[in-house]
Design an enzyme around this catalytic site. Sequence first.
Site, PDB file in Angstrom:
ATOM      1  N   GLY A 169       0.770  -1.233   0.000  1.00 15.83           N
ATOM      2  CA  GLY A 169       0.000   0.000   0.000  1.00 15.83           C
ATOM      3  C   GLY A 169       0.803   1.286   0.000  1.00 15.83           C
ATOM      4  O   GLY A 169       0.337   2.311   0.490  1.00 15.83           O
ATOM      5  N   THR A 170       2.005   1.265  -0.601  1.00 17.51           N
ATOM      6  CA  THR A 170       2.757   2.527  -0.641  1.00 17.51           C
ATOM      7  C   THR A 170       2.100   3.525  -1.599  1.00 17.51           C
ATOM      8  O   THR A 170       2.159   4.734  -1.367  1.00 17.51           O
ATOM      9  CB  THR A 170       4.225   2.305  -1.041  1.00 17.51           C
ATOM     10  OG1 THR A 170       4.288   1.721  -2.337  1.00 17.51           O
ATOM     11  CG2 THR A 170       4.944   1.420  -0.033  1.00 17.51           C
ATOM     12  N   ASN A 171       1.474   3.018  -2.646  1.00 17.42           N
ATOM     13  CA  ASN A 171       0.747   3.940  -3.528  1.00 17.42           C
ATOM     14  C   ASN A 171      -0.481   4.505  -2.825  1.00 17.42           C
ATOM     15  O   ASN A 171      -0.808   5.684  -2.985  1.00 17.42           O
ATOM     16  CB  ASN A 171       0.357   3.242  -4.831  1.00 17.42           C
ATOM     17  CG  ASN A 171       1.512   3.185  -5.809  1.00 17.42           C
ATOM     18  OD1 ASN A 171       1.893   4.195  -6.380  1.00 17.42           O
ATOM     19  ND2 ASN A 171       2.096   2.008  -5.977  1.00 17.42           N
TER      20      ASN A 171
ATOM     21  N   ASN B  89      -5.640   2.719 -13.050  1.00 18.96           N
ATOM     22  CA  ASN B  89      -4.655   1.747 -12.570  1.00 18.96           C
ATOM     23  C   ASN B  89      -3.261   2.352 -12.691  1.00 18.96           C
ATOM     24  O   ASN B  89      -2.993   3.131 -13.605  1.00 18.96           O
ATOM     25  CB  ASN B  89      -4.741   0.472 -13.428  1.00 18.96           C
ATOM     26  CG  ASN B  89      -3.737  -0.588 -13.008  1.00 18.96           C
ATOM     27  OD1 ASN B  89      -3.621  -0.915 -11.829  1.00 18.96           O
ATOM     28  ND2 ASN B  89      -3.001  -1.128 -13.963  1.00 18.96           N
TER      29      ASN B  89
ATOM     30  N   HIS C 164       0.588   1.272 -13.402  1.00 19.33           N
ATOM     31  CA  HIS C 164       1.385   0.146 -13.911  1.00 19.33           C
ATOM     32  C   HIS C 164       2.862   0.558 -13.908  1.00 19.33           C
ATOM     33  O   HIS C 164       3.201   1.649 -14.381  1.00 19.33           O
ATOM     34  CB  HIS C 164       0.935  -0.226 -15.328  1.00 19.33           C
ATOM     35  CG  HIS C 164       1.686  -1.399 -15.860  1.00 19.33           C
ATOM     36  ND1 HIS C 164       1.401  -2.695 -15.481  1.00 19.33           N
ATOM     37  CD2 HIS C 164       2.749  -1.481 -16.696  1.00 19.33           C
ATOM     38  CE1 HIS C 164       2.251  -3.515 -16.067  1.00 19.33           C
ATOM     39  NE2 HIS C 164       3.082  -2.806 -16.810  1.00 19.33           N
TER      40      HIS C 164
END
Length: 209
Positions: free
Chosen positions: A12-14, A108, A110
């Site tokens: 969950g760093t994003n 998203n 990527h």
Amino acid sequence: MLKVAVLVSGGGTNLQAIIDGIENGSITNAKIDVVISNNKNAYALERAKKHDIEAVALSPKDFETRDLFNEALYNELVDRKIDLIVLAGCLVVIPEKIIHEFENRIINIHPSLIPSFCGTGYYGLKVHEKALARGVKVSGATVHFVNEIADGGPIIIQKAVEVQDDDTPEILQKRVMEQAEWKILPQAIDLIANDKIEIIDHLVRTKKK
Ligand code: GRF
């Protein structure tokens, strides 16, 4: 105010970059309504709770069939009247029914410069392994809208990152996250929340004022 659901599977760093962006004001007009993880042990769920964001674990393993899981995920998103779904390291294949219901409202992140090193089978460290095996000198990250083609939806933002000769997949992954992913994912959400972009003929364009 854009109601956002963030779908995660791992660290969950994003997600953290999005939370920080909202808290420090670099993302405006958006609120995370819920964080949903298919993995109940994902650290991303802890990050959500630490910031008083509702954290829901929804795993295919808890349902008798994949269809029942898909239906539960669909209902969770529709019942909450979510405006934007953000896939932030989400390893679940999003069912078609959700892609249609939320057309042009799913994004998203990527970890490569699409159309390189993307599509079915390109996830996590594999993306960076393939990039290093090909010997590219530049990699990066892409935020795109999600449609029925894997990593094939309209591109919103890309950011390039240099590749070094002695990179390992892990080192490159870390650099791509720090220099690209954590920057462009919050930026993309801010653009959408403030109605700055539109899709014309499958391409994302900045809206003219
Ligand atoms: C990131 O590399 C993202 O690009 C990919 O999965 C990873 C998620 O990392 N889709 P985190 O859970 O946000 O730390």
